[in-house]
Design an enzyme around this catalytic site. Structure first.
Site, PDB file in Angstrom:
ATOM      1  NE  ARG A  31     -16.838  20.392 -45.516  1.00  0.00           N
ATOM      2  CZ  ARG A  31     -17.182  22.231 -46.763  1.00  0.00           C
ATOM      3  NH1 ARG A  31     -18.844  21.532 -46.532  1.00  0.00           N
ATOM      4  NH2 ARG A  31     -17.208  22.735 -46.962  1.00  0.00           N
ATOM      5  CB  THR A  86     -14.574  14.449 -51.079  1.00  0.00           C
ATOM      6  OG1 THR A  86     -14.701  14.505 -49.842  1.00  0.00           O
ATOM      7  CG2 THR A  86     -13.170  13.447 -52.357  1.00  0.00           C
ATOM      8  CG  ASP A 116     -12.704  26.363 -42.222  1.00  0.00           C
ATOM      9  OD1 ASP A 116     -12.280  26.458 -40.519  1.00  0.00           O
ATOM     10  OD2 ASP A 116     -11.820  25.474 -42.419  1.00  0.00           O
ATOM     11  CG  ASP A 175      -8.580  27.838 -40.888  1.00  0.00           C
ATOM     12  OD1 ASP A 175      -8.841  26.409 -40.061  1.00  0.00           O
ATOM     13  OD2 ASP A 175      -8.770  27.727 -41.869  1.00  0.00           O
TER      14      ASP A 175
HETATM   15  C1  PRP Z   1     -17.013  22.075 -40.611  1.00  0.00           C
HETATM   16  C2  PRP Z   1     -17.840  22.667 -39.570  1.00  0.00           C
HETATM   17  C3  PRP Z   1     -18.968  21.262 -39.474  1.00  0.00           C
HETATM   18  C4  PRP Z   1     -18.794  20.882 -40.969  1.00  0.00           C
HETATM   19  C5  PRP Z   1     -20.391  21.319 -41.747  1.00  0.00           C
HETATM   20  O1  PRP Z   1     -15.875  21.662 -40.078  1.00  0.00           O
HETATM   21  O2  PRP Z   1     -17.165  22.763 -37.990  1.00  0.00           O
HETATM   22  O3  PRP Z   1     -18.136  20.177 -38.821  1.00  0.00           O
HETATM   23  O4  PRP Z   1     -17.495  21.567 -41.707  1.00  0.00           O
HETATM   24  O5  PRP Z   1     -19.786  21.533 -43.296  1.00  0.00           O
HETATM   25  P1  PRP Z   1     -21.053  19.863 -43.979  1.00  0.00           P
HETATM   26  O6  PRP Z   1     -22.239  19.930 -43.315  1.00  0.00           O
HETATM   27  O7  PRP Z   1     -20.741  19.796 -44.906  1.00  0.00           O
HETATM   28  O8  PRP Z   1     -20.413  18.089 -43.414  1.00  0.00           O
HETATM   29  P2  PRP Z   1     -14.181  21.120 -40.854  1.00  0.00           P
HETATM   30  O9  PRP Z   1     -14.561  19.242 -40.685  1.00  0.00           O
HETATM   31  O10 PRP Z   1     -13.999  22.389 -40.930  1.00  0.00           O
HETATM   32  O11 PRP Z   1     -13.448  21.113 -39.617  1.00  0.00           O
HETATM   33  P3  PRP Z   1     -13.005  21.902 -38.342  1.00  0.00           P
HETATM   34  O12 PRP Z   1     -13.856  22.042 -37.153  1.00  0.00           O
HETATM   35  O13 PRP Z   1     -11.504  21.493 -37.829  1.00  0.00           O
HETATM   36  O14 PRP Z   1     -12.361  23.656 -38.971  1.00  0.00           O
HETATM   37  N1  URA Z   2     -16.996  24.870 -42.414  1.00  0.00           N
HETATM   38  C1  URA Z   2     -16.849  26.134 -42.458  1.00  0.00           C
HETATM   39  O1  URA Z   2     -16.574  26.264 -41.574  1.00  0.00           O
HETATM   40  N2  URA Z   2     -17.582  26.538 -42.907  1.00  0.00           N
HETATM   41  C2  URA Z   2     -18.386  26.098 -44.306  1.00  0.00           C
HETATM   42  O2  URA Z   2     -19.159  27.195 -44.528  1.00  0.00           O
HETATM   43  C3  URA Z   2     -18.799  25.656 -44.589  1.00  0.00           C
HETATM   44  C4  URA Z   2     -17.858  24.331 -43.785  1.00  0.00           C
END
Ligand code: PRP
Ligand code: URA
Length: 246
Positions: A140, A144, A238, A241
């Site tokens: 994500r 944006t 997150d 993280d």
């Molecule tokens: C997080 C999560 C989802 C997404 C959810 O991943 O694991 O994939 O955000 O958000 P959305 O429903 O608004 O698309 P992120 O892209 O932060 O990457 P990560 O898994 O590396 O933390």
């Molecule tokens: N990704 C996350 O890890 N947490 C949130 O709340 C939204 C997106």
């Protein structure tokens, strides 16, 4: 004289002390209702709520976050497997009685949305030995909040399999939607996709359920909403993280 045993508290009584004295539950501890047949929320047992409470707490360190998330992931996988088709299977027990049971039918695979979805792979492997696992790297955009697809590596015969799509967080739903489009482009029919998720936003899950009416979502909890940065509230921050780097 034998003493009368203490009554065993019902699950509702068991969680009583954490709720307000007037018996009303704080709204954030109650999963939001959604009226979509293809969205299944895990039973809201005191155990599940206690596990969610642990991982939501910002004071929970990484080791505990991993441990308690893994327990919820296991519950999600077990429930997800209930949605796979079974056929009758007759066996003979060690006391020579016939037992007409069932066995799973069909081939499955997991697909994790990297990075956070990879945290759910072990829970799936614990239940389905040597299960094939595909990966889709979607991130994500931090500004944006739009999802971007970087990479995919999926089993060659994925179109013939039931797919357990894995991602713990479901905020706007953009990442999961993009992942489903990737799977559909590979020939996986919508009805053979099960999306396993820890925490969903009400708007994300509603839009997703309408866009993909044949796909099933199994989630542990539907939260209150999203904040200005499109993070789930009350949420847990997150996930990636907290599970991998914090
Ligand atoms: C997080 C999560 C989802 C997404 C959810 O991943 O694991 O994939 O955000 O958000 P959305 O429903 O608004 O698309 P992120 O892209 O932060 O990457 P990560 O898994 O590396 O933390
Ligand atoms: N990704 C996350 O890890 N947490 C949130 O709340 C939204 C997106």
């Amino acid at each position: 004289m034998a003493t009368k045993p203490e009554p065993i508290p019902s699950p509702a009584q068991g969680v009583g002390p954490i709720y307000r004295p007037d018996g009303e539950k704080p709204t954030a501890t109650v999963s939001r209702d959604v009226s979509y047949e293809n969205v299944h929320v895990l039973p809201q047992t005191p155990q599940l709520i206690a596990l969610l409470t642990m991982i939501r707490d910002k004071k929970t360190g990484r080791a505990d976050f991993i441990f308690y998330s893994n327990r919820i992931i296991r519950l999600l996988v077990e429930e997800g497997l209930n949605h796979l088709p079974v056929v009758e299977q007759s066996v003979t027990t060690p006391v020579d009685r016939a037992y007409l049971g069932v066995k799973f039918e069909g081939k499955i695979c997991g697909v994790s949305i990297m990075r956070a979805g990879e945290a759910m792979e072990q829970g799936l492997r614990d239940c389905c030995r040597s299960v094939r696992i595909g990966k889709i790297l979607i991130q994500r955009d931090e500004e944006t909040c739009m999802p971007k697809l970087f990479y995919e590596k999926l089993p060659a015969d994925i179109a013939e399999r039931w797919v357990l799509l894995l991602d713990p967080m479901f905020a706007t739903g953009g990442s999961a939607t993009l992942a489903v489009e990737v799977l559909k482009n590979k020939g996986v029919p919508e009805h053979r996709i099960l999306f396993l998720n820890l925490i969903a936003s009400p708007s994300g899950v509603a839009e997703f359920a309408e866009r993909f009416p044949k796909l099933r979502v199994v989630t542990a909890f539907i939260d209150q909403g999203l904040d200005e940065k499109k993070y789930i509230t009350p949420g847990l921050g997150d996930f990636g993280d907290r599970y991998y780097t914090l």
